[in-house]
Motif scaffolding. Structure first.
Motif, PDB file in Angstrom:
ATOM      1  N   LYS A  98     -29.040  43.388 -36.346  1.00 28.98           N
ATOM      2  CA  LYS A  98     -27.878  43.326 -37.231  1.00 28.98           C
ATOM      3  C   LYS A  98     -28.329  43.766 -38.622  1.00 28.98           C
ATOM      4  O   LYS A  98     -29.459  43.492 -38.999  1.00 28.98           O
ATOM      5  CB  LYS A  98     -27.353  41.890 -37.294  1.00 28.98           C
ATOM      6  N   PRO A  99     -27.539  44.498 -39.341  1.00 28.88           N
ATOM      7  CA  PRO A  99     -26.103  44.703 -39.240  1.00 28.88           C
ATOM      8  C   PRO A  99     -25.651  45.808 -38.286  1.00 28.88           C
ATOM      9  O   PRO A  99     -24.469  46.110 -38.214  1.00 28.88           O
ATOM     10  CB  PRO A  99     -25.690  45.023 -40.669  1.00 28.88           C
ATOM     11  N   ASP A 100     -26.581  46.421 -37.553  1.00 27.66           N
ATOM     12  CA  ASP A 100     -26.173  47.382 -36.542  1.00 27.66           C
ATOM     13  C   ASP A 100     -25.313  46.647 -35.505  1.00 27.66           C
ATOM     14  O   ASP A 100     -25.635  45.520 -35.125  1.00 27.66           O
ATOM     15  CB  ASP A 100     -27.407  47.983 -35.857  1.00 27.66           C
ATOM     16  N   PRO A 101     -24.246  47.247 -35.013  1.00 29.85           N
ATOM     17  CA  PRO A 101     -23.361  46.567 -34.069  1.00 29.85           C
ATOM     18  C   PRO A 101     -23.860  46.527 -32.624  1.00 29.85           C
ATOM     19  O   PRO A 101     -23.192  45.966 -31.747  1.00 29.85           O
ATOM     20  CB  PRO A 101     -22.064  47.384 -34.159  1.00 29.85           C
ATOM     21  N   GLU A 102     -25.031  47.078 -32.353  1.00 30.71           N
ATOM     22  CA  GLU A 102     -25.501  47.201 -30.975  1.00 30.71           C
ATOM     23  C   GLU A 102     -25.444  45.889 -30.198  1.00 30.71           C
ATOM     24  O   GLU A 102     -25.018  45.864 -29.040  1.00 30.71           O
ATOM     25  CB  GLU A 102     -26.929  47.748 -30.938  1.00 30.71           C
ATOM     26  N   ILE A 103     -25.857  44.783 -30.796  1.00 26.71           N
ATOM     27  CA  ILE A 103     -25.904  43.520 -30.051  1.00 26.71           C
ATOM     28  C   ILE A 103     -24.510  43.072 -29.628  1.00 26.71           C
ATOM     29  O   ILE A 103     -24.308  42.585 -28.517  1.00 26.71           O
ATOM     30  CB  ILE A 103     -26.649  42.420 -30.840  1.00 26.71           C
ATOM     31  N   TYR A 104     -23.515  43.266 -30.494  1.00 24.45           N
ATOM     32  CA  TYR A 104     -22.152  42.862 -30.145  1.00 24.45           C
ATOM     33  C   TYR A 104     -21.522  43.815 -29.133  1.00 24.45           C
ATOM     34  O   TYR A 104     -20.788  43.384 -28.243  1.00 24.45           O
ATOM     35  CB  TYR A 104     -21.295  42.742 -31.397  1.00 24.45           C
ATOM     36  N   LEU A 105     -21.815  45.090 -29.257  1.00 27.37           N
ATOM     37  CA  LEU A 105     -21.302  46.046 -28.275  1.00 27.37           C
ATOM     38  C   LEU A 105     -21.938  45.801 -26.907  1.00 27.37           C
ATOM     39  O   LEU A 105     -21.262  45.899 -25.875  1.00 27.37           O
ATOM     40  CB  LEU A 105     -21.550  47.471 -28.763  1.00 27.37           C
ATOM     41  N   THR A 106     -23.204  45.451 -26.888  1.00 26.28           N
ATOM     42  CA  THR A 106     -23.884  45.111 -25.642  1.00 26.28           C
ATOM     43  C   THR A 106     -23.260  43.860 -25.032  1.00 26.28           C
ATOM     44  O   THR A 106     -23.013  43.798 -23.821  1.00 26.28           O
ATOM     45  CB  THR A 106     -25.393  44.903 -25.886  1.00 26.28           C
ATOM     46  N   ALA A 107     -22.995  42.866 -25.864  1.00 19.30           N
ATOM     47  CA  ALA A 107     -22.382  41.615 -25.382  1.00 19.30           C
ATOM     48  C   ALA A 107     -21.014  41.882 -24.760  1.00 19.30           C
ATOM     49  O   ALA A 107     -20.708  41.385 -23.667  1.00 19.30           O
ATOM     50  CB  ALA A 107     -22.259  40.614 -26.528  1.00 19.30           C
ATOM     51  N   ALA A 108     -20.190  42.676 -25.420  1.00 21.07           N
ATOM     52  CA  ALA A 108     -18.864  43.001 -24.886  1.00 21.07           C
ATOM     53  C   ALA A 108     -18.995  43.737 -23.561  1.00 21.07           C
ATOM     54  O   ALA A 108     -18.264  43.449 -22.599  1.00 21.07           O
ATOM     55  CB  ALA A 108     -18.083  43.838 -25.897  1.00 21.07           C
ATOM     56  N   SER A 109     -19.915  44.671 -23.491  1.00 18.61           N
ATOM     57  CA  SER A 109     -20.148  45.429 -22.266  1.00 18.61           C
ATOM     58  C   SER A 109     -20.561  44.525 -21.108  1.00 18.61           C
ATOM     59  O   SER A 109     -20.126  44.724 -19.967  1.00 18.61           O
ATOM     60  CB  SER A 109     -21.215  46.487 -22.536  1.00 18.61           C
TER      61      SER A 109
END
Length: 174
Positions: A98-109
């Motif tokens: 974070k603040p890169d959105p990768e972790i949240y996009l991975t979680a949604a996926s």
């Protein structure tokens, strides 16, 4: 708040560290944390009830944490919360913190959810920024910072007693 061990260790040592150094120093730091925190572990007020309400409503839930796997497991399993989550995404499963959105996009996926249909509960400004960059509804959780420091969010709550499924759904409708 919200930094990965790779970012934090490079900052602390004022130099770029090797992967092995990051792992070694990071895990040593995390073990100190676990040793100090073990006797004080408690869920944020209202969290367990809110998670149960979400489960009863059929809402998928994911932990997306900048912490390493060892700390995520320590807290989730130590608090017996794992059955209330559909997935866990930790720092070791993403390339950028974070603040890169990768972790949240991975979680949604992981749970088959569109990012714009997701809510993020965040207690750190870098996490808030990551949630915003992921195009998710961000709710500030004033547990580590005062409410006025949690900016650019749809709502600020002091704990999970201040939210329920109905209120969350209202926030998700933009």
């Amino acid at each position: 708040y919200g930094m990965t061990n790779a970012d934090l260790m490079s900052f602390v040592f004022s130099r770029r560290l090797t992967h092995a150094e990051i792992e070694r120093y990071g895990e040593e730091k995390e073990q100190y944390y676990r040793d100090l925190y073990a006797g004080h572990m408690a869920p944020t007020p209202g969290l367990v009830e809110f998670l149960r309400e979400l489960k009863a409503a059929g809402t998928r839930t994911v932990v997306a944490t900048s912490a390493p796997r060892s700390n995520a497991a320590f807290l989730i399993d130590g608090l017996r919360l794992r059955p209330l989550f559909d997935a866990v995404v930790h720092a070791g499963q993403v390339n950028r913190g974070k603040p890169d959105p990768e972790i949240y996009l991975t979680a949604a996926s992981r749970v088959g959810c569109r990012p714009d249909a997701c809510a993020v509960f965040e207690d750190a400004q870098v996490g808030i920024e990551a949630g915003r960059r992921a195009a998710m509804t961000v709710i500030g959780l004033a547990t580590t910072l005062p409410p006025e420091k949690l900016t650019a969010v749809r709502l600020v709550i002091k704990d999970f007693r201040e939210i329920n499924v109905q209120k969350l759904n209202e926030l998700l409708v933009k």
